[in-house]
Scaffold this motif. Structure first.
Motif, PDB file in Angstrom:
ATOM      1  N   TYR B  43       0.473  -0.764   0.174  1.00 17.26           N
ATOM      2  CA  TYR B  43      -0.312   0.502  -0.145  1.00 17.26           C
ATOM      3  C   TYR B  43       0.761   1.382  -0.149  1.00 17.26           C
ATOM      4  CZ  TYR B  43      -3.264   3.613   1.655  1.00 17.26           C
ATOM      5  OH  TYR B  43      -3.528   5.113   1.487  1.00 17.26           O
ATOM      6  N   ASP B  45       0.242   5.707  -0.218  1.00 17.12           N
ATOM      7  CA  ASP B  45      -0.825   6.659   0.152  1.00 17.12           C
ATOM      8  C   ASP B  45      -0.039   7.287  -0.977  1.00 17.12           C
ATOM      9  OD1 ASP B  45      -1.482   8.779   2.683  1.00 17.12           O
ATOM     10  OD2 ASP B  45      -1.461   9.520   0.496  1.00 17.12           O
ATOM     11  N   THR B  51       4.591   4.697   1.520  1.00 16.29           N
ATOM     12  CA  THR B  51       3.917   3.018   1.723  1.00 16.29           C
ATOM     13  C   THR B  51       3.723   2.429   3.023  1.00 16.29           C
ATOM     14  OG1 THR B  51       6.107   1.989   1.722  1.00 16.29           O
ATOM     15  CG2 THR B  51       5.707   2.788  -0.186  1.00 16.29           C
ATOM     16  N   LEU B  52       3.208   1.313   3.049  1.00 15.18           N
ATOM     17  CA  LEU B  52       3.406   0.927   5.024  1.00 15.18           C
ATOM     18  C   LEU B  52       4.800   0.650   5.292  1.00 15.18           C
ATOM     19  CD1 LEU B  52      -0.100  -1.611   4.691  1.00 15.18           C
ATOM     20  CD2 LEU B  52       0.693   0.591   5.288  1.00 15.18           C
ATOM     21  N   GLU B  55       5.888   3.153   6.670  1.00 11.65           N
ATOM     22  CA  GLU B  55       4.394   3.484   7.655  1.00 11.65           C
ATOM     23  C   GLU B  55       5.710   2.484   9.345  1.00 11.65           C
ATOM     24  OE1 GLU B  55       2.200   5.486   8.288  1.00 11.65           O
ATOM     25  OE2 GLU B  55       2.390   6.027   6.304  1.00 11.65           O
ATOM     26  N   TRP B  59       5.458   3.399  13.335  1.00 12.92           N
ATOM     27  CA  TRP B  59       4.476   2.396  14.257  1.00 12.92           C
ATOM     28  C   TRP B  59       5.934   1.349  15.434  1.00 12.92           C
ATOM     29  CZ3 TRP B  59       5.165  -3.274  14.704  1.00 12.92           C
ATOM     30  CH2 TRP B  59       3.904  -4.281  15.429  1.00 12.92           C
ATOM     31  N   TYR B 335       3.080  -6.273  11.507  1.00 13.52           N
ATOM     32  CA  TYR B 335       2.932  -5.288  10.923  1.00 13.52           C
ATOM     33  C   TYR B 335       2.015  -5.393   9.923  1.00 13.52           C
ATOM     34  CZ  TYR B 335       2.110  -0.237   9.786  1.00 13.52           C
ATOM     35  OH  TYR B 335       2.372   1.010   9.252  1.00 13.52           O
ATOM     36  N   ILE B 336       2.874  -5.930   9.172  1.00 14.35           N
ATOM     37  CA  ILE B 336       1.919  -5.448   7.978  1.00 14.35           C
ATOM     38  C   ILE B 336       0.486  -6.373   7.207  1.00 14.35           C
ATOM     39  CG2 ILE B 336       3.479  -8.303   6.439  1.00 14.35           C
ATOM     40  CD1 ILE B 336       3.187  -4.596   5.016  1.00 14.35           C
ATOM     41  N   ASN B 341      -3.718  -3.184   8.211  1.00 14.25           N
ATOM     42  CA  ASN B 341      -3.156  -3.636   6.842  1.00 14.25           C
ATOM     43  C   ASN B 341      -2.650  -4.010   5.896  1.00 14.25           C
ATOM     44  OD1 ASN B 341      -1.705  -1.056   7.978  1.00 14.25           O
ATOM     45  ND2 ASN B 341      -0.628  -2.299   9.308  1.00 14.25           N
ATOM     46  N   ASN B 345      -3.194  -3.007   1.743  1.00 19.03           N
ATOM     47  CA  ASN B 345      -2.484  -3.553   0.780  1.00 19.03           C
ATOM     48  C   ASN B 345      -4.053  -4.160  -0.218  1.00 19.03           C
ATOM     49  OD1 ASN B 345       0.175  -3.112   1.305  1.00 19.03           O
ATOM     50  ND2 ASN B 345      -0.089  -5.611   3.039  1.00 19.03           N
TER      51      ASN B 345
END
Lengths: 267, 493
Positions: B43, B45, B51-52, B55, B59, B335-336, B341, B345
Motif C-alpha cells: 500500500y 499513500d 508506503t506501509l 509507516e 509504528w 505489522y503488515i 494493513n 494492501n
C-alpha cells in the motif's frame, strides 16, 4: 606532494570509466563464457551447447537476417535524405535535420507502443510479426543512420565534385566514383550503429512481434533471467562480439584499399 | 607520467573501495530493515507517497522507542531476486518470493527459521499467526521440508491467488472458457495470449495435455468417489509432472498453441483486453482484479474464470535470508499482517491477502456488496432467487461468534471471484513445485524450442547473397589487379 596539472590527466575520468565499465565487465563475460556452471572449471561446454542446438543457431541466423535487412532499409532511406539535406541550399538545414532526429528525443518504448497501436488499427499487428519487427527496428534506428551519413556528406569537399564534372564525368558516375567512396566512413559508422543493436533489441521484437519473433538478445535475456544460466548467456554474448569483430575486419579490409587512411581513423 | 596517472587511478579506486563499505557499516550500526519485494506490491499513500514500509518505522518507534530505518527495494522476477542474493548474500533482511522460489531457497539452505516467539499464538501481539487464514496455515504446515520442518517454519504468507482466464463474455462463451482447450481452439484464433514466462505457460500446457485425466478425476470427485483431499492430491501430482514423455508432449502442445494465439505477454495483456485486441488473457487473479476494474471505467465488462480441469494456485511469502536482522523482520511481518494493513494492501494491490478474520471479512462484504448469511435469512424468496451462495468457510475459518462464512451475491465470475475463489475452485487447484537443475535445463530447452522462430527462407537467401557479393568482390579485385599489372607491363615494353 605538489600536483602539476598536465593535459594527460584529462584522460583519467574516461580511463576509469573504461576500466570499471568496459574492461572489467568484459573480463567477467569471458570468465563466465569459458567456465562450467556447476564446477567453475574451464570448459567450452557453453559454446558447444549453443552451436549444437538447431533452435539457437536459427535464432542467431534470424537475428543476423533481421539486422541485415533493417540496416539495408535504413541505408536506402537515409542515404538520399542525408545527401539531399547536405547538398541543399536551404538556410535552415539544421531545422530539417532536427526533424529527422527529433524522434530520438521521445522515449522509444512510447514510440514503439504507438506504432503497435497503429499497426493494430490497420490490421497488421497479428498478421505479420516479422514485418512488424523489422518496421519497428527501421523506425527506431533510422536517425542513427542519418546522422553519421549527414555529417560525412556535409564535410565532403565540393571541389572534388567540380573537378569530376570538369573532367567530363556524368553526374551518375561522379556519384559512384567520388561521392560514394568518400562517404564510406559515414556508411560504415551508420551500419555499425544500426546492425548490432538491431540484433539484440528484443523490446521491439517483443512489442511488435508479440513474442512470436525471438531474436538473439531475447535469448540472452532468458539465460540471465528465468533460465539462470549466466554461463550460456555470456557465451552467446561473446559469440555476438566475435561476429561484429569479424564483420568489422571485413569492412575495414575494404576501406584501406578504397579510401586509404580516410576511413581508418574511424576505428 | 604514466606512474602518476596510475597512482591517481589507484587512489581513486581505493577511495571507492575503502569509503563505500565503511558507510554501509556505519549504517548497519543503526537499526535498519532491508526489505526486498515485488514492484507495486505494498500500500502506498497516493498523496504522500509513503508506503506501509515507511509507516512501519513510525509504528515501531511508537511501540519500542527505537529509531529504525527501512530500506525498501523491489524486483521484477523471482530469478532476478535469487541471482542478486546469490551474488551478495546478507544484503536483505526480508524478501517476498513466490512459493517455488521459497522451496528452492529452503532446499539450498539459504533461509533462517522464524523464531518460537513469532510462532507463539498465545501472544496477541503476534498478528501474523493469529490472523492468518487456516487454509494458508494448513497449506504451509502440510508441506514438509527435508529436515523435518515445514514451510511454516521458514515463510509467512503475504498474498495468494489463482491462475485463470480474463475474458470478454460478449465474445467468448462460458462453456468454451471453462476449458484450457480454448487457447487451442481455432475459432478463437489470434484472440488469446500465453504468458511469456516458462513456468506459467508450461503449466498451461500440462493442464491441456492431461485434460482428459483431470476431467475424469473431477467427475469422480463430483460423484463422491474421491474425497476433496485425495482429489486435490491427485491433481497436484498430475500438474507437477516433468518426465521426459510429458515434456515432449507439452512442447508439441505449446508449439501448436503458439500458432493459434495472438502472442506472448507478461504485462500488455491487461491493456489489450481493454482495447479489445484480444478476448482471452491467461492471467494471475490479482491482475484480473486490476484489469476488470480498469475496463469497467471504460465501460468494458470483463470476467475471470478458472478452467474446470484445474489450475495453479500460487502465493508469495516473507522469508528471512541468512544473516537477516530477524527481530525487525519478524516485527514487520506482524505489522503488515494487522487486519487494517492487510485490507489497505488488498485495496491497493488487487491480490488477496492471506490474512482472514472478521475485519477482512467485513471489508470483503462491503467492498463487493455481498449479502451475509444473517441478512440473507431475512430476504424474501424473490430476492433470494437472484443470489448465489459462495462458501468461503475454507478461508474464513476464524470468524468470531460462529458467524457463517457463506456469502450471497448476484455477480458471478468477476472481481470477487478472482479475489476469493470458491471452495470448488480451490479443490481443483495445484501448487507447482520448483524444478530441480536437471529438470530446469530440460524445460529451458522446451521453452527455447517453443519460443524459437522458424527461419524464413529470405534470411538464407540474404545471407547467401551477401557471401556471393563478398567473394565476388574479392575475385573482381584480383582480376582487376592482374589486368592492371599486365597493362603496366605492356606499356613499359
Amino acid at each position: 606532494m605538489k600536483m602539476h596539472f598536465n593535459r594527460k590527466h584529462l584522460v583519467i575520468p574516461y580511463g576509469l570509466f573504461l576500466v570499471l565499465f568496459v574492461i572489467i565487465p568484459l573480463g567477467f563475460i569471458v570468465y563466465y563464457a569459458f567456465t562450467n556452471g556447476s564446477t567453475g572449471s574451464f570448459s567450452l561446454a557453453n559454446f558447444i551447447k549453443f552451436f549444437a542446438s538447431p533452435t539457437s543457431l536459427s535464432t542467431l541466423l534470424l537475428s543476423i537476417g533481421v539486422a541485415l535487412l533493417t540496416t539495408a532499409v535504413c541505408l536506402l532511406i537515409a542515404y538520399p535524405i542525408a545527401y539531399i539535406l547536405a547538398r541543399s541550399k536551404f538556410k535552415k538545414k539544421s531545422v530539417l535535420l532536427m526533424l529527422f532526429v527529433l524522434p530520438m528525443w521521445i522515449n522509444f518504448v512510447l514510440r514503439i507502443n504507438a506504432l503497435r497501436e497503429f499497426l493494430d488499427l490497420i490490421g497488421l499487428l497479428d498478421q505479420a510479426h516479422l514485418f512488424n519487427t523489422i518496421l519497428g527496428m527501421v523506425y527506431d534506428f533510422l536517425p542513427f543512420m542519418i546522422l553519421p551519413l549527414y555529417t560525412t556528406l556535409i564535410k565532403l569537399d565540393k571541389s572534388m565534385l567540380e573537378a569530376s564534372a570538369d573532367l567530363g564525368s556524368h553526374p551518375v558516375s561522379t556519384f559512384a566514383k567520388v561521392t560514394l567512396p568518400l562517404s564510406m566512413p559515414g556508411i560504415v559508422s551508420g551500419i555499425t550503429m544500426v546492425f548490432m543493436p538491431t540484433m539484440t533489441n528484443y523490446v521491439i521484437s517483443d512489442t511488435l512481434g508479440l513474442g512470436h519473433v525471438t531474436i538473439i538478445g531475447k535469448f540472452i535475456e532468458e539465460c540471465f533471467g528465468a533460465r539462470s544460466d549466466w554461463h550460456l548467456g555470456s557465451a552467446i554474448a561473446l559469440v555476438l562480439l566475435m561476429i561484429i569483430f569479424v564483420s568489422m575486419l571485413v569492412s575495414g579490409g575494404f576501406k584501406e584499399e578504397d579510401n586509404g587512411s580516410r576511413g581508418a581513423g574511424l576505428w | 607520467m604514466m606512474k602518476k596517472i596510475l597512482t591517481f587511478a589507484i587512489a581513486f579506486i581505493l577511495a571507492f573501495v575503502v569509503i563505500a563499505p565503511n558507510t554501509t557499516f556505519a549504517v548497519a550500526q543503526q537499526d535498519v530493515l532491508r526489505i526486498y519485494s515485488w514492484e507495486d506490491y505494498i500500500y502506498t499513500d497516493e498523496d504522500t507517497g509513503k508506503t506501509l514500509a515507511d509507516e512501519f518505522a513510525d509504528w515501531y518507534k511508537a511501540k519500542t522507542g527505537k529509531t529504525i530505518r527501512v530500506e525498501y527495494s523491489t524486483f521484477g522476477t523471482n530469478e532476478i531476486m535469487y541471482n542478486e542474493l546469490k551474488i551478495s548474500p546478507g544484503s536483505y533482511d526480508l524478501i517476498c518470493p513466490s512459493e517455488y522460489m521459497i522451496q528452492k531457497m529452503i532446499n539450498e539452505d539459504m533461509l533462517v527459521e522464524y523464531s518460537a516467539e513469532f510462532l507463539d499464538e498465545s501472544n496477541p501481539e503476534n498478528h501474523y499467526v493469529n490472523n492468518v487464514s487456516g487454509y494458508i496455515k494448513n497449506l504451509f504446515e502440510s508441506h514438509k521440508t527435508s529436515n523435518g520442518k515445514s514451510w511454516a517454519n521458514y515463510a509467512a504468507g503475504y498474498m495468494w491467488g489463482t491462475m485463470g482466464f480474463i475474458y470478454n463474455p460478449q465474445k467468448v462463451s462460458e462453456e468454451d472458457i471453462a476449458h484450457w482447450e480454448v487457447v487451442w481452439d481455432e475459432s478463437y484464433k489470434n484472440q488469446s495470449t500465453l504468458k511469456d514466462s516458462v513456468r506459467d505457460t508450461y503449466f498451461m500446457g500440462l493442464a491441456y495435455v492431461y485434460s482428459d485425466e483431470l476431467t475424469a478425476l473431477a467427475t469422480q470427485f463430483k460423484n463422491n468417489q474421491l474425497d476433496a483431499q485425495e482429489y486435490n492430491a491427485q491433481v497436484n501430482a498430475i500438474l507437477n509432472r516433468t518426465d521426459d514423455d510429458t515434456i515432449e508432449k507439452v512442447e508439441q502442445a505449446l508449439i501448436d498453441a503458439k500458432k493459434n494465439v495472438f502472442g506472448f505477454e507478461v504485462d500488455s495483456g491487461k491493456n489489450d483486453m481493454i482495447t479489445g485486441k484480444i478476448n482471452i488473457n491467461f492471467a494471475w487473479s490479482g491482475d484480473a482484479v486490476y484489469a476488470i476494474d480498469e475496463a469497467e471505467e471504460q465501460e468494458v465488462y470483463l470476467n475471470y474464470s478458472v478452467p474446470q480441469e484445474g489450475s495453479n494456485i500460487f502465493f508469495d511469502g516473507w522469508v528471512m535470508p541468512k544473516g537477516a536482522n530477524t527481530t525487525l523482520a519478524e516485527a514487520f511481518v506482524n505489522y503488515i499482517s494487522m487486519p487494517e494493513n492487510a485490507c489497505a494492501n488488498m485495496d491497493y494491490v488487487g491480490y488477496t491477502s492471506v490474512i482472514a478474520g472478521d475485519e477482512v471479512f467485513d471489508r470483503m462484504v462491503d467492498y463487493f456488496e455481498l449479502t451475509t448469511a444473517q441478512d440473507y435469512a431475512s430476504l424474501s424468496d424473490d430476492e433470494k432467487a437472484d443470489l448465489v451462495a459462495v462458501d468461503l468457510s475454507y478461508f474464513f475459518d476464524d470468524l468470531t461468534d460462529d458467524r457463517d462464512a457463506t456469502v450471497y451475491t448476484d455477480v458471478i465470475g468477476r472481481q470477487f471471484y478472482a479475489q476469493y475463489p470458491d471452495l470448488d475452485t480451490i479443490n481443483r487447484c495445484a501448487i507447482m513445485n520448483y524444478f530441480d537443475n536437471e529438470t530446469n535445463e530440460k524445460i529451458s530447452i522446451l521453452w527455447e524450442n517453443v519460443k524459437g522462430t522458424e527461419l524464413p527462407i529470405w534470411v538464407l537467401v540474404l545471407l547467401g547473397a551477401l557471401v556471393v557479393v563478398y567473394v565476388g568482390q574479392i575475385i573482381a579485385k584480383k582480376i582487376y589487379k592482374r589486368n592492371r599489372a599486365k597493362y603496366i607491363a605492356n606499356t613499359k615494353k
